[in-house]
Design an enzyme around this catalytic site. Structure first.
Site, PDB file in Angstrom:
ATOM      1  N   ARG A 102       0.734  -1.303  -0.038  1.00 48.05           N
ATOM      2  CA  ARG A 102       0.019   0.014  -0.029  1.00 48.05           C
ATOM      3  C   ARG A 102       0.832   1.279   0.165  1.00 48.05           C
ATOM      4  NH1 ARG A 102      -4.939   0.808   4.307  1.00 48.05           N
ATOM      5  NH2 ARG A 102      -3.169   1.139   5.656  1.00 48.05           N
ATOM      6  N   THR A 106      -1.752   7.652  -0.415  1.00 48.10           N
ATOM      7  CA  THR A 106      -3.021   7.316  -1.454  1.00 48.10           C
ATOM      8  C   THR A 106      -3.777   6.043  -0.708  1.00 48.10           C
ATOM      9  OG1 THR A 106      -1.818   6.032  -2.854  1.00 48.10           O
ATOM     10  CG2 THR A 106      -1.823   8.407  -3.450  1.00 48.10           C
ATOM     11  N   ASP A 197       0.202  -2.438  12.143  1.00 45.83           N
ATOM     12  CA  ASP A 197       0.786  -3.126  10.698  1.00 45.83           C
ATOM     13  C   ASP A 197       1.016  -4.648  11.095  1.00 45.83           C
ATOM     14  OD1 ASP A 197       2.509  -4.047   8.687  1.00 45.83           O
ATOM     15  OD2 ASP A 197       2.314  -1.655   8.061  1.00 45.83           O
ATOM     16  N   ASP A 200       4.494  -5.580   9.976  1.00 46.94           N
ATOM     17  CA  ASP A 200       5.677  -4.899  10.651  1.00 46.94           C
ATOM     18  C   ASP A 200       5.906  -5.959  12.014  1.00 46.94           C
ATOM     19  OD1 ASP A 200       6.691  -3.080   9.135  1.00 46.94           O
ATOM     20  OD2 ASP A 200       5.520  -1.393  10.079  1.00 46.94           O
TER      21      ASP A 200
END
Ligand code: PRP
Ligand code: URA
Length: 206
Positions: A102, A106, A197, A200
């Site tokens: 991603r 945006t 995330d 991560d």
């Protein structure tokens, strides 16, 4: 499109561990694998079987075996966390890979890798723990269909209503199996309450 949310108490406990900000990568990986097994079981519970007779030591038995094989497609990176769960349960699974990332501004997905095997006659399990805006998910399904799959299940850990709606609109034929349907997205398109995330946390790159 059908959404199935796991209701097993073990799924709830494992997901809570993944949400917990203090859970480090070693436990994160092991927990993802265990929760992944519950998700893959759910995503394959309707696979057709055929009769397969065997002899027990005592008498003949009218048994069964599964007709279709699987192709597992982890969406890099985070989807790799669900791959071992799939091959633990179904060792003959063949594997394809899709790389999606991603854009932080945006939130649109950028595809950077695709290696998909022939999929005729198999169920494709698209593995991606997070369905947030749905941009990555809908692109991953489109890739998988273009490569020949006609039986696809999207397997995720946490879905947001926004991502689910997008997938439903773009691919109404693809069912989703999730461990939770969360409240929504924040301004940075992270799932709320979510777990942060996923990639991560899985790889310790926070
Ligand atoms: C995460 C996740 C999905 C995507 C979901 O990947 O694994 O692929 O975000 O978001 P979306 O529904 O809004 O598209 P990310 O881009 O963080 O890449 P990574 O797995 O390499 O960390
Ligand atoms: N990707 C993640 O890893 N987490 C989110 O909450 C949204 C997208």
């Amino acid at each position: 499109m059908a959404l199935t949310v796991l209701e097993h108490p073990l799924a709830g406990e494992l997901l809570t561990r993944l949400r917990d900000r203090t859970t480090g990568p070693a436990v994160y990986r092991a927990t993802t694998r265990r929760l992944g097994a519950l998700l893959v079981l759910e995503a394959t519970k309707d696979l057709a079987t055929t009769r397969h007779d065997v002899e027990t030591p005592l008498e003949p038995f009218e048994g069964t075996r599964i007709v279709k094989g699987l192709v597992a497609i982890p969406v890099l990176r985070a989807g790799l966390g669900l791959l071992d769960a799939t091959t633990d349960l179904y060792p003959e699974t063949i594997v394809g890979y899709l790389g999606m990332e991603r854009d932080e501004e945006t939130h649109e997905p950028r595809d950077y890798y695709a290696k998909l095997p022939p999929m005729e006659g198999r169920r494709a399990l698209l593995l991606d723990p997070m369905l947030a805006t749905g941009g990555s998910g809908t692109a991953a399904v489109a890739y998988t269909k273009k490569a020949g799959a006609d039986d696809i299940v999207f397997v995720c850990i946490v879905a947001a209503p926004e991502g689910l709606a997008r997938l439903q609109s773009d691919h109404p034929d693809v069912p989703v199996v999730a461990a939770a349907l969360d409240r929504g997205l924040n301004a940075k398109a992270y799932i709320i309450p979510g777990l942060g995330d996923f990639g991560d946390r899985l790889y310790g790159t926070v």
